[in-house]
Design a protein around this motif. Structure first.
Motif, short mmCIF file in Angstrom:
data_model
loop_
_atom_site.label_atom_id
_atom_site.label_comp_id
_atom_site.label_asym_id
_atom_site.label_seq_id
_atom_site.Cartn_x
_atom_site.Cartn_y
_atom_site.Cartn_z
N HIS A 48 0.84 -1.18 0.00
CA HIS A 48 0.00 0.00 0.00
C HIS A 48 0.89 1.24 0.00
O HIS A 48 1.82 1.33 0.78
CB HIS A 48 -0.90 0.03 1.24
N ALA A 49 0.54 2.20 -0.84
CA ALA A 49 1.29 3.46 -0.87
C ALA A 49 0.94 4.30 0.35
O ALA A 49 -0.21 4.37 0.75
CB ALA A 49 0.96 4.24 -2.15
N ASN A 50 1.95 4.88 0.97
CA ASN A 50 1.73 5.76 2.13
C ASN A 50 1.13 7.08 1.67
O ASN A 50 1.43 7.57 0.58
CB ASN A 50 3.04 6.01 2.88
N ALA A 51 0.31 7.67 2.50
CA ALA A 51 -0.30 8.98 2.26
C ALA A 51 -1.13 9.01 0.98
O ALA A 51 -1.36 10.07 0.41
CB ALA A 51 0.77 10.08 2.22
N GLY A 52 -1.58 7.85 0.50
CA GLY A 52 -2.41 7.81 -0.70
C GLY A 52 -1.69 8.18 -1.97
O GLY A 52 -2.30 8.41 -3.01
N ASP A 53 -0.37 8.26 -1.93
CA ASP A 53 0.44 8.67 -3.09
C ASP A 53 0.90 7.43 -3.84
O ASP A 53 1.83 6.75 -3.41
CB ASP A 53 1.63 9.49 -2.60
N VAL A 54 0.25 7.12 -4.96
CA VAL A 54 0.57 5.89 -5.68
C VAL A 54 1.95 5.91 -6.34
O VAL A 54 2.44 4.88 -6.78
CB VAL A 54 -0.51 5.57 -6.74
N SER A 55 2.57 7.08 -6.42
CA SER A 55 3.90 7.15 -7.03
C SER A 55 4.97 6.55 -6.12
O SER A 55 6.06 6.24 -6.56
CB SER A 55 4.26 8.61 -7.34
N GLY A 56 4.65 6.42 -4.82
CA GLY A 56 5.62 5.87 -3.88
C GLY A 56 6.56 6.90 -3.31
O GLY A 56 7.54 6.56 -2.65
N ALA A 57 6.29 8.18 -3.56
CA ALA A 57 7.17 9.23 -3.06
C ALA A 57 7.24 9.23 -1.53
O ALA A 57 8.24 9.62 -0.95
CB ALA A 57 6.69 10.60 -3.55
N HIS A 58 6.19 8.78 -0.88
CA HIS A 58 6.15 8.72 0.58
C HIS A 58 6.42 7.30 1.09
O HIS A 58 6.23 7.03 2.27
CB HIS A 58 4.80 9.21 1.10
#
Length: 123
Positions: free
Chosen positions: A58-68
């Motif tokens: 699951h991507a953190n902070a809802g950011d699907v790019s994976g920046a978080h």
């Protein structure tokens, strides 16, 4: 004008919605069938055990790019196959602690209701 998004979005939306509804309906049907099945206790032997592990990212902070970053989780399902006196085999889902207490070759009395495992009492 040809609007691809305007055509595909409703189709994909209703496919996902239909899959969701079918999954819920199947679960409710199994639950209802189990509730209307008799509770049985039969002589049985443990013939096999297996584990099914699924991994999720699951991507953190809802950011699907994976920046978080990502959070990885896994879930484990436990299954035991029992052979009853007639020679028939049934695979039932059990809890983790119950899975750990059962060993292949154990014999005893299996209690179940439909596809719902209720317990196993060793000889």
């Amino acid at each position: 004008m040809f609007d691809l998004f305007g055509i595909l979005f409703p189709i994909v939306f209703f496919m996902v919605l239909g899959t969701f509804i079918m999954t819920i309906a199947k679960g409710l049907s199994t639950w209802n069938k189990n509730n209307h099945s008799p509770r049985l206790t039969v002589e049985a032997a443990v013939t096999a055990k297996r584990i099914h592990v699924t991994h999720h990212r699951h991507a953190n902070a809802g950011d699907v790019s994976g920046a978080h970053g990502f959070t990885d989780t896994s879930s484990t399902k436990y299954f035991v196959t029992f052979q009853v006196e007639s020679g028939d085999r049934m695979e039932l889902s059990v809890s983790g602690p119950e899975y750990g207490m059962l060993a292949e070759g154990d014999t005893g009395r299996l209690s179940f209701q439909g596809t719902r495992y209720l317990g196993f009492e060793r000889d």
